[in-house]
Scaffold this motif. Sequence first.
Motif, PDB file in Angstrom:
ATOM      1  N   UNK A 166       0.811  -1.203   0.000  1.00  0.00           N
ATOM      2  CA  UNK A 166       0.000   0.000   0.000  1.00  0.00           C
ATOM      3  C   UNK A 166       0.845   1.253   0.000  1.00  0.00           C
ATOM      4  N   UNK A 167       0.338   2.329   0.608  1.00  0.00           N
ATOM      5  CA  UNK A 167       1.020   3.615   0.628  1.00  0.00           C
ATOM      6  C   UNK A 167       1.918   3.718   1.847  1.00  0.00           C
ATOM      7  N   UNK A 168       3.176   4.141   1.611  1.00  0.00           N
ATOM      8  CA  UNK A 168       4.164   4.298   2.661  1.00  0.00           C
ATOM      9  C   UNK A 168       4.702   5.717   2.638  1.00  0.00           C
ATOM     10  N   UNK A 169       5.134   6.197   3.807  1.00  0.00           N
ATOM     11  CA  UNK A 169       5.715   7.528   3.885  1.00  0.00           C
ATOM     12  C   UNK A 169       6.958   7.476   4.754  1.00  0.00           C
ATOM     13  N   UNK A 170       7.960   8.274   4.357  1.00  0.00           N
ATOM     14  CA  UNK A 170       9.196   8.397   5.125  1.00  0.00           C
ATOM     15  C   UNK A 170       9.521   9.869   5.294  1.00  0.00           C
ATOM     16  N   UNK A 171       9.993  10.227   6.494  1.00  0.00           N
ATOM     17  CA  UNK A 171      10.392  11.603   6.762  1.00  0.00           C
ATOM     18  C   UNK A 171      11.867  11.714   7.102  1.00  0.00           C
ATOM     19  N   UNK A 172      12.630  10.636   6.851  1.00  0.00           N
ATOM     20  CA  UNK A 172      14.059  10.661   7.155  1.00  0.00           C
ATOM     21  C   UNK A 172      14.894  10.174   5.974  1.00  0.00           C
ATOM     22  N   UNK A 173      14.474  10.510   4.769  1.00  0.00           N
ATOM     23  CA  UNK A 173      15.254  10.154   3.597  1.00  0.00           C
ATOM     24  C   UNK A 173      15.152   8.707   3.173  1.00  0.00           C
ATOM     25  N   UNK A 174      14.149   7.991   3.657  1.00  0.00           N
ATOM     26  CA  UNK A 174      13.933   6.616   3.234  1.00  0.00           C
ATOM     27  C   UNK A 174      14.533   5.563   4.137  1.00  0.00           C
ATOM     28  N   UNK A 175      15.065   5.961   5.291  1.00  0.00           N
ATOM     29  CA  UNK A 175      15.642   4.958   6.198  1.00  0.00           C
ATOM     30  C   UNK A 175      14.565   4.221   6.974  1.00  0.00           C
ATOM     31  N   UNK A 176      13.473   4.925   7.319  1.00  0.00           N
ATOM     32  CA  UNK A 176      12.354   4.297   8.021  1.00  0.00           C
ATOM     33  C   UNK A 176      11.058   4.657   7.304  1.00  0.00           C
ATOM     34  N   UNK A 177      10.106   3.704   7.318  1.00  0.00           N
ATOM     35  CA  UNK A 177       8.848   3.885   6.595  1.00  0.00           C
ATOM     36  C   UNK A 177       7.674   3.548   7.492  1.00  0.00           C
ATOM     37  N   UNK A 178       6.593   4.283   7.295  1.00  0.00           N
ATOM     38  CA  UNK A 178       5.315   4.000   7.955  1.00  0.00           C
ATOM     39  C   UNK A 178       4.276   3.677   6.892  1.00  0.00           C
ATOM     40  N   UNK A 179       3.549   2.573   7.072  1.00  0.00           N
ATOM     41  CA  UNK A 179       2.447   2.240   6.174  1.00  0.00           C
ATOM     42  C   UNK A 179       1.254   3.098   6.573  1.00  0.00           C
ATOM     43  N   UNK A 180       0.796   3.947   5.645  1.00  0.00           N
ATOM     44  CA  UNK A 180      -0.277   4.886   5.982  1.00  0.00           C
ATOM     45  C   UNK A 180      -1.607   4.511   5.322  1.00  0.00           C
ATOM     46  N   UNK A 181      -1.587   3.556   4.396  1.00  0.00           N
ATOM     47  CA  UNK A 181      -2.833   3.048   3.820  1.00  0.00           C
ATOM     48  C   UNK A 181      -2.584   1.644   3.307  1.00  0.00           C
ATOM     49  N   UNK A 182      -3.312   0.682   3.827  1.00  0.00           N
ATOM     50  CA  UNK A 182      -3.240  -0.712   3.391  1.00  0.00           C
ATOM     51  C   UNK A 182      -4.436  -0.992   2.513  1.00  0.00           C
ATOM     52  N   UNK A 183      -4.338  -1.893   1.623  1.00  0.00           N
ATOM     53  CA  UNK A 183      -3.194  -2.447   0.935  1.00  0.00           C
ATOM     54  C   UNK A 183      -3.170  -1.795  -0.431  1.00  0.00           C
TER      55      UNK A 183
END
Length: 299
Positions: free
Chosen positions: A91-108
Amino acid sequence: VLLVGTEDGLWRTDDHAVTWRKVHNGTISLLADSGLAVYAVVGSGQLISSVDRGYSWGEGLSLGDYGEVRAMAASSGPEGEVILVSTNPSGLLVSSDGGRQWDVIKKTFADETVVHIPPGQTRCMYAAQTGKRHNRELLKSDDHGKTWKSVFRMQNAGFIFGEKANVETSWVQTVLRWNYYITRNGFAVNPLNVDEVILTTQGDIYKSDDQGETWYQVMSSHVTRGQGKWYNLSIGLEITSAWGFHFDPHDHERMYISYTDIGFAHSVDRGKSWAWSAHGSPWTNTFYDVAIDPDVPGR
């Protein structure tokens, strides 16, 4: 600086495309510029970044655990930087540290193959579902991706979206009553005025001046002839081909076009405006030719 991703690498030019230099190997499937850094996806799941306008690139970060990356966007503002990716199947992922960590914000994943973040900020995001008749929403978030709402709702689509329609439809929808889906490259935000957004379906083009709250068609304008009949003034966006352009021998103001897909059209003002003319025909799709009786007007 212009960056181009190809099947065999990432290329850079800084002299108006006179000369090019390969700056990275591998198949480059996606590119995004946040304003602070440039990001590229190598293959289907490795993220690389550059902070010197694509001259040099850092070590790649794997996104393989989330699946194939299908779309990517980036932006930065006073609150920082954000990267948005659409992955299949996660689904949709977002990162606020240049791609080192990701949060899934909308599945799937639900065919969100176009994502966009208006420049200069990170709160507003868009994701368009494309190419499928069962996934055909334009989704918008105004809170960094925490919640999403459907902002492109055709008439009579309440049973799909559960909300009031907000699209002034084109003649393709009102006359032909075609179905629709959003096309693969069919969504854009004006970078100089983020209130203006454009969306295309497989047969129409629509614009919004209020970030998707309301939409109006921009593929033609309308005039009214006798008995309230609608004619359309074309701006050149009939996305189809013509098999024939026919002149009426009995009326020099009247003309006809045999069309692919949208069928048949006629004009009563020497081609200035047109109306769809397949009413009553056993088919309403492609007209390949038309014969006009030279002796009997109207036949």
